[in-house]
Design a protein around this motif. Structure first.
Motif, mmCIF file in Angstrom:
data_model
loop_
_atom_site.group_PDB
_atom_site.id
_atom_site.type_symbol
_atom_site.label_atom_id
_atom_site.label_comp_id
_atom_site.label_asym_id
_atom_site.label_seq_id
_atom_site.Cartn_x
_atom_site.Cartn_y
_atom_site.Cartn_z
ATOM 1 N N GLU A 186 0.824 -1.207 0.000
ATOM 2 C CA GLU A 186 0.000 0.000 0.000
ATOM 3 C C GLU A 186 0.861 1.262 0.000
ATOM 4 O OE1 GLU A 186 -2.923 0.077 -0.708
ATOM 5 O OE2 GLU A 186 -4.056 -1.589 0.124
ATOM 6 N N ARG A 187 1.965 1.234 0.717
ATOM 7 C CA ARG A 187 2.839 2.412 0.763
ATOM 8 C C ARG A 187 3.407 2.738 -0.618
ATOM 9 N NH1 ARG A 187 6.415 2.802 6.281
ATOM 10 N NH2 ARG A 187 6.911 4.816 5.346
ATOM 11 N N LYS A 188 3.530 1.701 -1.435
ATOM 12 C CA LYS A 188 4.041 1.920 -2.795
ATOM 13 C C LYS A 188 2.935 2.293 -3.768
ATOM 14 C CE LYS A 188 6.141 -2.083 -2.752
ATOM 15 N NZ LYS A 188 6.929 -3.286 -3.106
ATOM 16 N N SER A 189 1.753 1.702 -3.607
ATOM 17 C CA SER A 189 0.705 1.870 -4.614
ATOM 18 C C SER A 189 -0.246 3.043 -4.358
ATOM 19 C CB SER A 189 -0.112 0.579 -4.743
ATOM 20 O OG SER A 189 -0.760 0.274 -3.517
ATOM 21 N N LEU A 190 -0.527 3.343 -3.087
ATOM 22 C CA LEU A 190 -1.457 4.426 -2.785
ATOM 23 C C LEU A 190 -1.062 5.774 -3.400
ATOM 24 C CD1 LEU A 190 -2.564 3.785 0.919
ATOM 25 C CD2 LEU A 190 -4.059 3.947 -1.083
ATOM 26 N N PRO A 191 0.239 6.100 -3.490
ATOM 27 C CA PRO A 191 0.607 7.388 -4.088
ATOM 28 C C PRO A 191 0.039 7.622 -5.489
ATOM 29 C CG PRO A 191 2.487 6.517 -2.908
ATOM 30 C CD PRO A 191 1.428 5.436 -2.890
ATOM 31 N N PHE A 192 -0.268 6.556 -6.229
ATOM 32 C CA PHE A 192 -0.821 6.725 -7.569
ATOM 33 C C PHE A 192 -2.210 7.353 -7.529
ATOM 34 C CE2 PHE A 192 2.656 4.048 -8.775
ATOM 35 C CZ PHE A 192 2.894 4.309 -10.107
ATOM 36 N N ASN A 193 -2.902 7.242 -6.393
ATOM 37 C CA ASN A 193 -4.222 7.860 -6.288
ATOM 38 C C ASN A 193 -4.148 9.378 -6.470
ATOM 39 O OD1 ASN A 193 -5.226 5.346 -5.775
ATOM 40 N ND2 ASN A 193 -5.920 5.772 -3.698
ATOM 41 N N TYR A 194 -2.982 9.940 -6.150
ATOM 42 C CA TYR A 194 -2.816 11.389 -6.273
ATOM 43 C C TYR A 194 -3.035 11.833 -7.719
ATOM 44 C CZ TYR A 194 -0.677 16.014 -6.117
ATOM 45 O OH TYR A 194 -0.445 17.358 -6.223
ATOM 46 N N VAL A 195 -2.398 11.159 -8.667
ATOM 47 C CA VAL A 195 -2.532 11.592 -10.067
ATOM 48 C C VAL A 195 -3.912 11.254 -10.625
ATOM 49 C CG1 VAL A 195 -0.092 11.595 -10.631
ATOM 50 C CG2 VAL A 195 -1.387 9.486 -10.888
ATOM 51 N N TRP A 196 -4.526 10.163 -10.119
ATOM 52 C CA TRP A 196 -5.871 9.843 -10.622
ATOM 53 C C TRP A 196 -6.864 10.877 -10.111
ATOM 54 C CZ3 TRP A 196 -3.832 7.597 -14.115
ATOM 55 C CH2 TRP A 196 -3.059 6.446 -14.033
ATOM 56 N N GLY A 197 -6.663 11.353 -8.901
ATOM 57 C CA GLY A 197 -7.526 12.411 -8.380
ATOM 58 C C GLY A 197 -7.345 13.714 -9.138
ATOM 59 N N LYS A 198 -6.101 14.075 -9.406
ATOM 60 C CA LYS A 198 -5.827 15.297 -10.160
ATOM 61 C C LYS A 198 -6.373 15.193 -11.582
ATOM 62 C CE LYS A 198 -3.680 17.582 -6.933
ATOM 63 N NZ LYS A 198 -4.292 18.789 -6.345
ATOM 64 N N ARG A 199 -6.276 14.005 -12.155
ATOM 65 C CA ARG A 199 -6.819 13.794 -13.510
ATOM 66 C C ARG A 199 -8.311 14.077 -13.541
ATOM 67 N NH1 ARG A 199 -7.393 7.703 -15.064
ATOM 68 N NH2 ARG A 199 -8.784 8.003 -13.276
ATOM 69 N N ASP A 200 -9.020 13.626 -12.493
ATOM 70 C CA ASP A 200 -10.465 13.832 -12.445
ATOM 71 C C ASP A 200 -10.841 15.296 -12.281
ATOM 72 O OD1 ASP A 200 -10.802 11.144 -12.773
ATOM 73 O OD2 ASP A 200 -11.300 10.714 -10.672
ATOM 74 N N THR A 201 -9.894 16.119 -11.857
ATOM 75 C CA THR A 201 -10.155 17.558 -11.740
ATOM 76 C C THR A 201 -9.665 18.322 -12.971
ATOM 77 O OG1 THR A 201 -8.048 18.008 -10.617
ATOM 78 C CG2 THR A 201 -9.942 17.426 -9.238
ATOM 79 N N GLY A 202 -9.192 17.578 -13.986
ATOM 80 C CA GLY A 202 -8.748 18.216 -15.217
ATOM 81 C C GLY A 202 -7.258 18.470 -15.313
ATOM 82 N N MET A 203 -6.520 18.043 -14.296
ATOM 83 C CA MET A 203 -5.078 18.257 -14.294
ATOM 84 C C MET A 203 -4.379 17.122 -15.040
ATOM 85 S SD MET A 203 -2.628 18.490 -10.915
ATOM 86 C CE MET A 203 -0.869 18.145 -11.003
ATOM 87 N N ALA A 204 -3.324 17.428 -15.769
ATOM 88 C CA ALA A 204 -2.562 16.411 -16.493
ATOM 89 C C ALA A 204 -1.890 15.479 -15.493
ATOM 90 C CB ALA A 204 -1.520 17.070 -17.393
ATOM 91 N N VAL A 205 -1.840 14.196 -15.812
ATOM 92 C CA VAL A 205 -1.285 13.219 -14.874
ATOM 93 C C VAL A 205 0.234 13.280 -14.787
ATOM 94 C CG1 VAL A 205 -3.216 11.618 -15.078
ATOM 95 C CG2 VAL A 205 -1.300 11.444 -16.672
ATOM 96 N N ASP A 206 0.865 14.049 -15.643
ATOM 97 C CA ASP A 206 2.321 14.195 -15.564
ATOM 98 C C ASP A 206 2.712 15.619 -15.160
ATOM 99 O OD1 ASP A 206 1.517 15.429 -17.871
ATOM 100 O OD2 ASP A 206 2.947 14.424 -19.190
ATOM 101 N N ALA A 207 1.791 16.340 -14.495
ATOM 102 C CA ALA A 207 2.028 17.749 -14.158
ATOM 103 C C ALA A 207 2.855 17.935 -12.891
ATOM 104 C CB ALA A 207 0.698 18.484 -14.013
ATOM 105 N N ASP A 208 2.906 16.904 -12.031
ATOM 106 C CA ASP A 208 3.646 17.023 -10.782
ATOM 107 C C ASP A 208 5.019 16.357 -10.932
ATOM 108 O OD1 ASP A 208 4.617 16.258 -8.019
ATOM 109 O OD2 ASP A 208 2.782 17.330 -7.457
ATOM 110 N N LYS A 209 6.055 17.144 -10.903
ATOM 111 C CA LYS A 209 7.410 16.653 -11.122
ATOM 112 C C LYS A 209 7.810 15.592 -10.104
ATOM 113 C CE LYS A 209 12.225 18.179 -11.422
ATOM 114 N NZ LYS A 209 13.144 19.348 -11.310
ATOM 115 N N ASP A 210 7.430 15.803 -8.855
ATOM 116 C CA ASP A 210 7.788 14.850 -7.802
ATOM 117 C C ASP A 210 7.134 13.486 -8.039
ATOM 118 O OD1 ASP A 210 9.435 16.568 -6.270
ATOM 119 O OD2 ASP A 210 7.649 17.538 -5.455
ATOM 120 N N PHE A 211 5.867 13.505 -8.493
ATOM 121 C CA PHE A 211 5.232 12.211 -8.781
ATOM 122 C C PHE A 211 5.901 11.544 -9.973
ATOM 123 C CE2 PHE A 211 2.486 9.316 -10.984
ATOM 124 C CZ PHE A 211 2.106 8.472 -9.953
#
Length: 461
Positions: A186-211
């Motif tokens: 979970e510690r490895k996989s849960l972070p991916f929820n961040y980009v899926w959440g941002k995607r649903d708000t219209g943000m590009a999934v590669d917009a966060d450099k740290d991710f």
């Protein structure tokens, strides 16, 4: 005489003539606060299956349960009056008492619990359910509340450390080993929820450099990471970064996999995992091309044969196909057909469930909200079809919950035509049928899913 007895006893112990001390069976007792006569169910979690077990509840709401679990077992107790269920872990020698009551958290299927006795492992499970296992925290919407990926990941790591501390206190090596694997994953996989959440708000999934750095940091050719589903998630993310509307999603995923991974064993595993999800999700109109692409990149001939054969059956339930018909009964025992319900100018959102299914019952409060949201809307009908074979339990559940949407039941449970024709081997399952009686999605989002309202509204236009 005393001296002789001591020597004789010592000799017997040394030679192993006395039987070894065997821990007593699990002793679980409990009570339902404010008990009103509702049903109580006991289930044993065996990994992918939850097996019903028997438990008797007394008139005052007290109950007890004794069973031999030398290897330890995860036990689920569900109560109608407590409006939820609790996960417990017990092994031989353990004595535990639990007091269950309804609480504000029953919306996600969990009841309030007070523990006493050998409760360290059960308390750990409760903490897990409040953190990593909490669907509210796991939701993509929740991830969007964090200002940055670094902040979101820090929260995940903090929860992980809290869980590890609680897990260590259990002192059970077998339990610790099993649960630590879950925490690490979970510690490895849960972070991916961040980009899926941002995607649903219209943000590009590669917009966060740290991710981006986080995603690219994994060795995509590592089989252990492939087993943890990390390679699968990476390919999914990479695909979202490079959308291609000219080919089906399955073709694109498998092509990216072949391009971004060189370890053939990893390719084989991830490709087969993807095909399983793709088929379970109802496939799409690109089924033939997806199967051809799969055949071209894998060396697992048996999996090719398996999914090719499955594909021939899947054609019957692809989007756009006429929904297969089957027999069912209403709450009064009246026999009718599924075709009597669908194809009447309404979109039909179908919930397939059973009273003995904990995850199914956890979705009921969300179904209630969904039914309330669409109440009076002439464009949609929400229905539930139970695969219960115990009609008494089904009817009692309906009498208790008083659902405001139509309820049906099919004969023969998992052997029913519904489960066979719609390829249902696990529940809950949600199916969406179009106004014309044709399939839109045989594995639609759950009512607890953040996307459900948006998805339904798009199909009501």
């Amino acid at each position: 005489m005393k001296k002789f007895t001591f020597k004789l006893t010592a000799a017997i112990l040394l030679t192993g003539l006395l039987p070894a001390c065997k821990p007593s069976p699990v002793m679980l007792s409990g009570e339902i606060k404010n008990y009103q006569g509702g049903a109580i169910e006991c289930m044993i979690n065996q990994g992918r299956a939850v097996v019903p077990d028997s438990m008797v509840i007394n008139e005052d709401g007290s109950f007890s349960y004794t069973r031999d679990f030398p290897e330890g077992a995860e036990i689920w107790i569900a109560s109608e009056d407590a409006k939820g269920f609790v996960r417990l872990y017990l092994k031989n020698g353990d004595k535990l008492h639990v007091a269950l009551s309804a609480g504000a958290d029953s919306l996600r299927g969990r009841c309030e619990v007070e523990f006493s006795g050998d409760d360290k492992a059960s308390r750990y499970l409760s903490l897990y359910d409040d953190t990593y296992g909490n669907p509210l925290f796991r939701s993509f919407n929740k991830a969007t509340e964090y200002a940055s990926f670094k902040e979101y990941r820090a929260e995940i790591d903090q929860m992980g450390e809290q869980l590890e501390a609680a897990l260590k206190k259990t002192g059970d090596p077998v339990f610790i080993s099993k649960e630590q694997v879950k925490i690490d994953k979970e510690r490895k996989s849960l972070p991916f929820n961040y980009v899926w959440g941002k995607r649903d708000t219209g943000m590009a999934v590669d917009a966060d450099k740290d991710f981006n750095e986080y995603a690219e940091s994994f060795d995509r050719n590592d089989m252990e990471l492939a087993k943890d589903n990390m390679v699968y998630m990476y390919i999914t993310w990479y695909q979202a970064c490079h959308p291609d509307s000219l080919q089906g999603k399955g073709v694109q995923f498998l092509s990216i996999l072949k391009d971004r991974v060189t370890n053939q064993e990893v390719i084989d595993k991830v490709a087969s995992d993807y095909m399983g999800v793709y088929m379970d999700g109802g496939a799409d109109i690109y089924l033939a091309a997806t199967l051809d692409t799969f055949k071209g990149i894998t060396t697992r001939e048996k999996d090719v044969e398996k999914y090719m054969a499955m594909g021939k059956e899947m054609v019957k339930i692809l989007p756009g196909a006429k929904a297969p018909d089957f027999a069912l009964n209403d709450v009064n025992g009246k026999a009718l057909r599924f075709s009597d319900i669908i194809g009447k100018g309404k979109v039909v959102y179908l919930d397939v469930w059973a009273t003995w299914c904990g995850p199914c019952c956890a979705e009921i409060p969300f179904m209630e909200k969904l039914a309330e949201h669409y109440a009076g809307n002439p464009k949609i009908e929400i229905i539930s079809i139970s695969i219960d074979e115990n009609m008494k339990a089904w009817k009692k559940k309906l009498e208790t919950d008083k659902p405001q949407w139509r309820q049906f039941v099919v004969p023969d449970g998992f052997k029913s035509a519904l489960c066979k024709d719609y390829r249902i081997d696990g529940i809950p399952r949600f199916i969406l049928i179009g106004k014309d009686g044709k399939i839109l999605n045989v594995n639609a989002p759950r009512p607890s899913d953040d996307k459900i309202i948006r998805m339904l509204d798009e199909n009501l236009k």
